[in-house]
Design an enzyme around this catalytic site. Structure first.
Site: not given
Length: 268
Positions: A115, A113, A183, A83, A44-45
């Site tokens: 978070e 993925k 991270e 993501d 999602d970057s």
């Protein structure tokens, strides 16, 4: 498409570091498919490096699916991590499973993925795994929580924060996560977590002792001239090459040197 769980386990058991790079489009995916890199992450970057937003929060599930489809088409020989974006899985277990199911069904991605380390995320990881959805966990700086974390800063610096992250890493592994992204944490914490769980850890700003590394493609290729975080090594200078090529094109167009005879269609 390779099985990402088997791929990671084989390299992890052999003690071989795992290389991951982000990718968002078909053209770069075709290039990366011809490299030795192990795995591609459709992160999602993209909200920042593709869309120009200040954070990852505006990215939607449909956008992740759109970009992941393109990457999967361009890199059929690579495993692909997708993501799940902000609020596509945090509202309920059912919504999370539904979102992950859409990604896997519509894109051919290898896994999703997630978070975070809340009890909800741990339970969601367990439920997804039980549903046949491979889950890649993500701790440390979690960009979807950037506002509650106080910005983009190193996490796990206090003893309490370190102990919590180690504990949550174990809980996520026990819940079924097959790998963990760490991270922006101190190198010593990255090492301790890696040694305390039996799944691969992939680091970005987490030191050299993790099971592998991931970088954003625009960063490692040197496309972003204004981004210089401590953890980043630029392995190329494509920003300079791109500007040089475009300026050369502009010069030849304005001088009517392009197109030359070699690039036009003749009558005979």
């Amino acid at each position: 498409m390779k099985n990402i769980i088997l791929q990671y386990k084989k390299k992890y058991d052999a003690g071989e570091p795992i290389s991951v790079v982000t990718c968002y489009d078909y053209t770069f995916a075709t290039l990366f498919n011809r490299t030795d890199v192990d795995c591609l992450l459709v992160g999602d970057s993209l909200g920042m490096v593709i869309q120009g937003n200040q954070s990852t929060l505006p990215v939607t599930l449909d956008e992740i699916i759109y970009h992941t489809k393109a990457v999967c088409k361009g890199a059929p020989d690579k495993t692909i991590i997708a993501d799940l974006p902000f609020l596509s899985y945090q509202t309920s277990i059912e919504e999370g499973i539904r979102s992950a199911g859409r990604v896997l069904k519509e894109t051919n991605a290898s896994c999703v993925k997630l978070e975070g380390d809340s009890e909800f995320i741990i339970e969601l990881t367990k439920r997804m795994t039980e549903s046949g959805i491979p889950v890649f966990a993500h701790l440390g700086l979690t960009p979807q929580s950037v506002h509650t974390l106080g910005g983009h800063r190193v996490q796990g610096k206090t003893e309490a924060a370190r102990n919590k992250m180690i504990r949550k890493s174990r809980e996520l592994a026990e819940a079924g996560a097959f790998a963990l992204l760490l991270e922006m944490v101190p190198e010593s914490l990255g090492k301790e977590i890696t040694e305390s769980i039996r799944i691969p850890t992939i680091g970005i700003g987490a030191g050299k002792y993790t099971s592998g590394q991931v970088l954003v493609m625009q960063d490692l290729l040197g496309l972003n001239e204004d981004f210089h975080p401590k953890f980043l090594k630029k392995f190329g200078n494509l920003s300079g090459a791109v500007k040089e090529a475009v300026n050369a094109y502009h010069k030849e167009v304005t001088k009517r040197e392009y197109p030359s005879e070699a690039h036009v269609f003749l009558d005979t």
